[in-house]
Scaffold this motif. Structure first.
Motif, PDB file in Angstrom:
ATOM      1  N   SER A  24       0.939  -1.264   0.062  1.00  0.00           N
ATOM      2  CA  SER A  24      -0.056   0.068  -0.129  1.00  0.00           C
ATOM      3  C   SER A  24       0.956   1.359  -0.116  1.00  0.00           C
ATOM      4  O   SER A  24       0.420   2.259  -0.579  1.00  0.00           O
ATOM      5  CB  SER A  24      -0.810   0.120   1.145  1.00  0.00           C
ATOM      6  N   PHE A  27       1.998   1.573  -3.815  1.00  0.00           N
ATOM      7  CA  PHE A  27       0.935   1.744  -4.513  1.00  0.00           C
ATOM      8  C   PHE A  27       0.183   3.100  -4.431  1.00  0.00           C
ATOM      9  O   PHE A  27      -0.220   4.035  -5.015  1.00  0.00           O
ATOM     10  CB  PHE A  27      -0.260   0.739  -4.411  1.00  0.00           C
ATOM     11  N   GLY A  28       0.401   3.493  -3.013  1.00  0.00           N
ATOM     12  CA  GLY A  28      -0.189   4.871  -2.634  1.00  0.00           C
ATOM     13  C   GLY A  28       0.276   6.263  -3.230  1.00  0.00           C
ATOM     14  O   GLY A  28      -0.275   7.301  -3.649  1.00  0.00           O
ATOM     15  N   PHE A  29       1.442   6.068  -3.739  1.00  0.00           N
ATOM     16  CA  PHE A  29       2.283   6.963  -4.476  1.00  0.00           C
ATOM     17  C   PHE A  29       2.297   6.935  -5.826  1.00  0.00           C
ATOM     18  O   PHE A  29       2.938   7.835  -6.616  1.00  0.00           O
ATOM     19  CB  PHE A  29       3.641   7.320  -4.073  1.00  0.00           C
ATOM     20  N   MET A  30       1.594   6.002  -6.543  1.00  0.00           N
ATOM     21  CA  MET A  30       1.354   6.145  -8.001  1.00  0.00           C
ATOM     22  C   MET A  30       0.124   6.553  -8.421  1.00  0.00           C
ATOM     23  O   MET A  30      -1.194   6.091  -7.894  1.00  0.00           O
ATOM     24  CB  MET A  30       1.545   4.475  -8.296  1.00  0.00           C
ATOM     25  N   GLY A  34      -3.036   4.188  -7.208  1.00  0.00           N
ATOM     26  CA  GLY A  34      -3.193   4.624  -5.876  1.00  0.00           C
ATOM     27  C   GLY A  34      -4.634   4.094  -5.153  1.00  0.00           C
ATOM     28  O   GLY A  34      -4.404   3.888  -3.787  1.00  0.00           O
ATOM     29  N   SER A  37      -4.441   1.137  -2.784  1.00  0.00           N
ATOM     30  CA  SER A  37      -3.866   1.312  -1.427  1.00  0.00           C
ATOM     31  C   SER A  37      -5.206   1.521  -0.637  1.00  0.00           C
ATOM     32  O   SER A  37      -5.183   1.458   0.536  1.00  0.00           O
ATOM     33  CB  SER A  37      -2.936   2.693  -1.481  1.00  0.00           C
ATOM     34  N   SER A  41      -4.513  -0.855   2.525  1.00  0.00           N
ATOM     35  CA  SER A  41      -4.014  -0.400   3.881  1.00  0.00           C
ATOM     36  C   SER A  41      -4.998  -0.824   5.149  1.00  0.00           C
ATOM     37  O   SER A  41      -4.507  -1.369   6.208  1.00  0.00           O
ATOM     38  CB  SER A  41      -4.128   1.004   3.822  1.00  0.00           C
ATOM     39  N   LEU A  70       0.505   5.374   5.402  1.00  0.00           N
ATOM     40  CA  LEU A  70      -0.331   6.151   4.287  1.00  0.00           C
ATOM     41  C   LEU A  70      -1.510   6.736   4.536  1.00  0.00           C
ATOM     42  O   LEU A  70      -1.575   7.995   4.072  1.00  0.00           O
ATOM     43  CB  LEU A  70      -0.740   4.929   3.218  1.00  0.00           C
ATOM     44  N   ALA A  74      -1.722  10.863   4.299  1.00  0.00           N
ATOM     45  CA  ALA A  74      -2.968  11.620   3.169  1.00  0.00           C
ATOM     46  C   ALA A  74      -3.613  12.480   4.186  1.00  0.00           C
ATOM     47  O   ALA A  74      -3.987  13.623   3.717  1.00  0.00           O
ATOM     48  CB  ALA A  74      -3.880  10.448   3.000  1.00  0.00           C
TER      49      ALA A  74
END
Length: 99
Positions: A24, A27-30, A34, A37, A41, A70, A74
């Motif tokens: 996560s 993937f969260g920064f893509m 994202g 995620s 998460s 993550l 956020a």
């Protein structure tokens, strides 16, 4: 060929939690990916909390911590974005009133 089972306790749910949490983070920064995620998460946190009952607990702890990073990032990013928008609106209104 024979396989020997080890007597070490296994915590496969803890391993799944740590894999989901670390994934996560990646993937969260893509962009566009994202969204994955958002599923990974919470799964990492819930699975990690369940896996804490079993030994070894290391992977469960890694899953919980990495699953919580993550959402915290956020929240911080959202607050900072709100502050930036608010300050830019204040600057725009004060510049517009002064000739």
């Amino acid at each position: 060929m024979s396989y020997v089972d080890s007597d070490e306790p296994k915590n496969n749910l803890g391993k799944a939690s740590s894999i989901a949490g670390i994934s996560s983070l990646f993937f969260g920064f893509m962009p566009y990916v994202g969204v994955v995620s958002l599923v990974l998460s919470p799964f990492a946190i819930i699975a990690g909390l369940i896996a804490l009952r079993r030994k070894p607990r290391l992977f469960a702890i890694i899953g919980i911590v990495s699953g919580m990073v993550l959402p915290l990032l956020a929240i911080v990013a959202t607050v900072e974005l709100g502050n930036a928008i608010e300050s830019s609106l204040e600057n725009a209104t004060t510049e517009g009133t002064n000739p």
